[in-house]
Design an enzyme around this catalytic site. Structure first.
Site, mmCIF file in Angstrom:
data_model
loop_
_atom_site.group_PDB
_atom_site.id
_atom_site.type_symbol
_atom_site.label_atom_id
_atom_site.label_comp_id
_atom_site.label_asym_id
_atom_site.label_seq_id
_atom_site.Cartn_x
_atom_site.Cartn_y
_atom_site.Cartn_z
ATOM 1 N N ARG A 230 4.604 -11.335 -21.102
ATOM 2 C CA ARG A 230 5.107 -12.706 -21.085
ATOM 3 C C ARG A 230 4.661 -13.607 -22.227
ATOM 4 N NH1 ARG A 230 4.961 -10.822 -16.042
ATOM 5 N NH2 ARG A 230 6.774 -11.265 -14.737
ATOM 6 N N GLN B 84 -3.821 -5.328 -12.673
ATOM 7 C CA GLN B 84 -2.373 -5.191 -12.646
ATOM 8 C C GLN B 84 -1.909 -4.231 -13.735
ATOM 9 O OE1 GLN B 84 -0.424 -9.276 -11.957
ATOM 10 N NE2 GLN B 84 -2.498 -9.822 -12.577
ATOM 11 N N HIS C 288 -0.641 -1.862 -9.544
ATOM 12 C CA HIS C 288 0.682 -1.409 -9.965
ATOM 13 C C HIS C 288 0.713 0.051 -10.407
ATOM 14 C CE1 HIS C 288 1.403 -5.949 -10.820
ATOM 15 N NE2 HIS C 288 1.676 -5.632 -9.577
ATOM 16 N N CYS D 182 12.159 24.122 -10.671
ATOM 17 C CA CYS D 182 12.505 22.960 -9.846
ATOM 18 C C CYS D 182 13.494 22.033 -10.559
ATOM 19 C CB CYS D 182 11.238 22.202 -9.475
ATOM 20 S SG CYS D 182 11.526 20.632 -8.638
ATOM 21 N N SER E 245 -1.383 -14.320 -16.284
ATOM 22 C CA SER E 245 -0.728 -15.612 -16.089
ATOM 23 C C SER E 245 -0.575 -15.956 -14.616
ATOM 24 C CB SER E 245 0.646 -15.610 -16.768
ATOM 25 O OG SER E 245 1.419 -14.513 -16.319
ATOM 26 N N ASN F 196 -8.195 -16.945 -19.864
ATOM 27 C CA ASN F 196 -6.830 -16.639 -20.266
ATOM 28 C C ASN F 196 -6.440 -17.536 -21.434
ATOM 29 O OD1 ASN F 196 -4.514 -14.942 -19.555
ATOM 30 N ND2 ASN F 196 -3.447 -16.868 -19.167
ATOM 31 N N ILE G 248 -10.197 -12.381 -24.113
ATOM 32 C CA ILE G 248 -11.146 -11.945 -23.106
ATOM 33 C C ILE G 248 -12.195 -10.988 -23.661
ATOM 34 C CG2 ILE G 248 -9.713 -10.033 -22.273
ATOM 35 C CD1 ILE G 248 -10.637 -10.872 -19.436
#
Length: 261
Positions: free
Chosen positions: A39, A106, A124, A171, A210, A232, A250
Site C-alpha cells: 500500500r 501478516q 496469512h 498426479c 497500516s 510505522n 523499523i
C-alpha cells in the site's frame, strides 16, 4: 507526536520494564529486506496491471485465471534471495532473552524464522509451504533448503503441477502456496494463539503495518496491557491510543534497541 530519538528511548524503557512483549508486524518489516509492500507509494497496489492486485491474489482469481495468478505470484510475491534485516534479528534476540513471547506477522516470507524467531504466528500463511490441491503432497522447506518449495514453484513452466505418483500415474494436480488469499479464512488455531498472546501482553509493539487489513487488524482490540508502541512510516488508526509512536524505518529503530541482559 514525539521525536524519533525520544521515541526510541521510550521504547527502550518500555522493553526494559516489560515481561510479556508481543510484536505485531506487517509488510513494512520486510521492505528493508527488499520485499515490496502493498500500500505504500511504490507498493504493489499502486502499480499498473491488467487486473488490480487485490483481485489477482484472491481465491476466485486463482481458480478462474490460474495461469495469470501464477504469473503475478512468481514475479511479485516470491523473493528466495531475501535475507532478514535488523528488525528480524533484534526480535529473535528479544525472544531468546525471554522478554518477547511471540511474533505475530501478516507477512508470508518466512524471514522471522530465518532470523531465529521460534514463536511466529503467520496470520496469512507462508510461501515456504506449498501443497497439491489434488493429492495433498507438500512442497515445502527441507533440512537442506528452506526455499525448496519456492524453487519448485518458480521452476515450473506456467502453473506448477504435482509430480507425485499415485497408482502408477503422475498426479498432475495444481500446487498452490499455503497462503491466505482474499475470500479465504484465517487458520483458527493461529487466531486463538494470536488472541491469547495479545491479551497477555504488557507491551504490544505494532510495526510496519497500516492496520487496514481485516480481520488481522482487529486482533489489536484484545490488548489491555501497559504500553502500546506503533512503529510505522505512515499514520495508523492506533496512533492516538499508543503511548509510543515512531515514524521511521523499523529496521533502523530496532538497530538502536539494546536487549536487556
Amino acid at each position: 507526536m514525539i521525536t524519533d530519538v525520544e521515541g526510541v528511548e521510550k521504547l527502550q524503557r518500555a522493553i526494559n520494564e516489560s515481561n510479556y512483549i508481543v510484536f505485531f508486524g506487517g509488510a513494512g518489516v520486510s521492505t528493508e529486506s527488499g520485499i515490496p509492500d502493498f500500500r505504500s507509494q511504490d507498493g504493489l497496489y499502486n502499480q499498473k496491471y491488467k487486473y488490480p492486485p487485490e483481485e489477482i491474489v484472491s481465491h476466485t482469481f486463482l481458480v478462474r485465471r490460474t495461469e495469470e495468478f501464477y504469473e503475478f505470484y512468481k514475479d511479485k510475491m516470491l523473493a528466495p534471495d531475501a535475507k532478514p534485516n535488523a528488525a528480524h534479528y533484534k526480535l529473535a534476540e528479544l525472544e531468546k532473552s525471554g522478554k518477547l513471547k511471540a511474533v505475530i506477522t501478516q507477512n508470508i516470507d518466512g524471514l522471522h524464522q530465518a532470523a531465529g524467531s521460534k514463536e511466529v504466528l503467520e496470520l496469512h500463511g507462508s510461501v515456504l509451504r506449498n501443497f497439491c490441491t489434488k493429492c495433498g503432497k507438500t512442497f515445502s522447506s527441507t533440512a537442506d533448503d528452506v526455499n525448496a518449495g519456492v524453487k519448485y514453484i518458480l521452476a515450473a513452466p506456467g502453473v506448477p503441477k504435482c509430480d507425485n505418483v499415485v497408482d502408477g500415474k503422475v498426479c498432475g494436480g495444481v500446487v498452490r502456496p499455503d497462503v491466505v488469499l482474499y475470500e479465504e479464512g484465517l487458520d483458527n488455531n493461529v487466531i486463538s494463539r494470536t488472541i491469547m498472546h495479545i491479551s497477555k501482553a504488557d507491551l504490544l509493539i505494532i510495526g510496519g503495518t497500516s492496520l487496514v487489513v481485516y480481520p488481522a487488524a482487529s486482533f489489536i482490540n484484545y490488548f489491555n496491557g501497559k504500553h502500546l508502541a506503533v512503529l510505522n512510516l505512515a499514520a495508523t488508526a492506533r496512533d492516538s491510543q499508543a503511548d509510543i509512536v515512531i515514524r521511521d524505518k523499523i529496521g533502523e529503530v530496532f538497530s538502536k534497541i539494546e536487549v536487556p541482559v
